[in-house]
Write a protein that holds these residues in place. Structure first.
Motif, PDB file in Angstrom:
ATOM      1  N   UNK A  70      48.294  36.844  40.182  1.00  0.00           N
ATOM      2  CA  UNK A  70      46.893  36.620  39.817  1.00  0.00           C
ATOM      3  C   UNK A  70      46.306  37.916  39.218  1.00  0.00           C
ATOM      4  N   UNK A  71      46.795  38.295  38.039  1.00  0.00           N
ATOM      5  CA  UNK A  71      46.441  39.617  37.478  1.00  0.00           C
ATOM      6  C   UNK A  71      44.942  39.889  37.345  1.00  0.00           C
ATOM      7  N   UNK A  72      44.129  38.850  37.039  1.00  0.00           N
ATOM      8  CA  UNK A  72      42.696  39.118  36.848  1.00  0.00           C
ATOM      9  C   UNK A  72      41.996  39.562  38.135  1.00  0.00           C
ATOM     10  N   UNK A  73      42.636  39.318  39.287  1.00  0.00           N
ATOM     11  CA  UNK A  73      42.040  39.789  40.535  1.00  0.00           C
ATOM     12  C   UNK A  73      42.459  41.239  40.808  1.00  0.00           C
ATOM     13  N   UNK A  74      43.367  41.754  39.978  1.00  0.00           N
ATOM     14  CA  UNK A  74      43.821  43.139  40.169  1.00  0.00           C
ATOM     15  C   UNK A  74      43.396  44.057  39.035  1.00  0.00           C
ATOM     16  N   UNK A 141      35.459  41.036  32.628  1.00  0.00           N
ATOM     17  CA  UNK A 141      36.444  41.939  33.239  1.00  0.00           C
ATOM     18  C   UNK A 141      36.294  41.981  34.762  1.00  0.00           C
ATOM     19  N   UNK A 142      35.046  41.778  35.228  1.00  0.00           N
ATOM     20  CA  UNK A 142      34.776  41.898  36.672  1.00  0.00           C
ATOM     21  C   UNK A 142      34.878  40.579  37.423  1.00  0.00           C
ATOM     22  N   UNK A 143      35.126  39.504  36.684  1.00  0.00           N
ATOM     23  CA  UNK A 143      35.120  38.168  37.286  1.00  0.00           C
ATOM     24  C   UNK A 143      36.055  38.052  38.495  1.00  0.00           C
ATOM     25  N   UNK A 144      37.239  38.648  38.384  1.00  0.00           N
ATOM     26  CA  UNK A 144      38.211  38.565  39.486  1.00  0.00           C
ATOM     27  C   UNK A 144      38.037  39.681  40.512  1.00  0.00           C
ATOM     28  N   UNK A 145      36.931  40.445  40.397  1.00  0.00           N
ATOM     29  CA  UNK A 145      36.653  41.574  41.293  1.00  0.00           C
ATOM     30  C   UNK A 145      37.852  42.537  41.389  1.00  0.00           C
ATOM     31  N   UNK A 146      38.387  42.966  40.239  1.00  0.00           N
ATOM     32  CA  UNK A 146      39.595  43.791  40.258  1.00  0.00           C
ATOM     33  C   UNK A 146      39.315  45.240  40.668  1.00  0.00           C
TER      34      UNK A 146
END
Ligand SMILES: Nc1ncnc2c1ncn2[C@@H]1O[C@H](COP(=O)(O)OP(=O)(O)OP(=O)(O)O)[C@@H](O)[C@H]1O
Length: 317
Positions: A70-74, A141-146
């Motif tokens: 789940x790359x967008x969370x990282x 960019x911040x949607x997944x709280x990376x």
């Protein structure tokens, strides 16, 4: 943390990125600095798995981007603020992103609020100003709280208010413990935003050190002296083992002295009986020093030495 190790990218006979090695740490803003065409975007695209490397590797918390779950969370990135669908609203755009990446829809309202777009959430993004598009890009960019964020030239084309806002936003993200890598071709901009700098020119590493250290080294100051008897003063300085450089003509004629305290120069002039019309410390131009540093091919030869000197001085630790 982002680790880049021996990263190289060749496009035919062009080497866009040449054996780059550096680390981006959490909790600070790291500026990725270099003139246009230096290889910043190519490096960022390789970190994000959008481009394959010719050799070397880029790791995100120890793994290549392609191996992240789940790359967008990282990892979050802002590469180009103009890729949004023009007729879709900011909210619809973010909802679509959340749905296709299996992220909670509740994050949409949170990130719209974070970037200050809640009041225009239902407006078509195609009607947004560049500053608003950049904010929407940040929200995406911040949607997944990376924990790791990459921004490619985020202040390009923004007005002073927009630049100020983005600058503070980056600092805020870093203060939350995130890893923030921001590219720019302007040293003056990075000097105000970044705590640490990775400087490249023609794809190669030029410096990897704290911003304070880089600006101090780059903007060396000198003493400027004007006098009706400059040749006598130059001779007196020379007799004291101090080199000077003559600059300007007529009323602008002056001597420049680097590395000698202003008081010592005044004392030497006094003892030689030379009247002075000016004795002043001049700051070197930071931007000029940066241009010289990144443009000079001689400096490229010294890049590995500069990097080694920086790391051995413990600046990075
Ligand atoms: N797809 C490509 N094919 C061929 N050459 C490329 C490609 N992408 C980049 N380059 C070349 O690689 C070099 C580095 O480009 P890159 O865009 O990474 O630099 P940059 O530092 O991001 O500059 P800018 O701020 O202008 O975007 C340039 O010489 C560029 O022309």
């Amino acid at each position: 943390m982002i680790e880049v190790v021996g990263l190289t990218k060749k496009y035919g006979s062009t080497t866009a990125v040449d054996d780059l090695t550096f680390t981006v740490r959490p909790g600070i803003v790291t500026g990725f600095l270099g003139p246009n065409g230096a290889g910043k975007s190519t490096t960022m695209r390789m970190i994000l798995g959008l481009e394959t490397s010719s050799s070397g590797r880029a790791l995100i918390d120890g793994k290549p981007y392609a191996a992240l779950e789940r790359p967008l969370t990282q990892v979050g990135a802002l590469l180009d603020a103009n890729w949004i669908h023009p007729s879709r609203s900011a909210k619809a755009h973010l909802k679509f992103l959340a749905a296709t990446n299996n992220l909670p829809t509740a994050r949409v309202a949170t990130v719209l609020d974070l970037v200050g777009l809640s009041s225009v959430a239902n407006k078509a993004a195609g009607k947004f100003s560049l500053g608003m598009k950049q904010r929407l890009g940040l929200a995406s960019a911040l949607l997944g709280d990376p924990k790791i964020l990459l921004f490619d030239e985020p202040v390009n084309g923004l007005d002073p208010e927009g630049i100020f806002w983005i600058r503070n936003f980056m600092k805020q993200l870093a203060s939350e413990g995130r890893t923030v890598l921001v590219s720019s071709h302007l040293l003056s901009e990075m000097a105000q935003t970044a705590d640490h700098l990775v400087v490249i020119g023609q794809g190669r590493l030029i410096a990897d050190c704290s911003t304070a250290d880089f600006t101090e080294r780059s903007s060396q100051s000198f003493v400027r002296v004007r006098s009706p008897r400059l040749p006598d003063l130059a001779a007196a300085l020379q007799a004291a083992g101090i080199a000077s450089t003559a600059t300007g003509n007529g009323p602008d004629a002056a001597l420049q002295v680097t590395g000698t305290p202003i008081e010592q120069i005044g004392d030497i002039a006094g003892r030689a009986g030379v009247f002075l019309h000016e004795l002043s410390v001049q700051g070197g131009s930071l931007e000029q020093a940066f241009i010289e540093l990144t443009a000079s091919s001689v400096q490229y030869g010294d890049a590995s030495k500069a990097a080694a000197a920086t790391s051995s001085s413990g600046v990075r630790s």
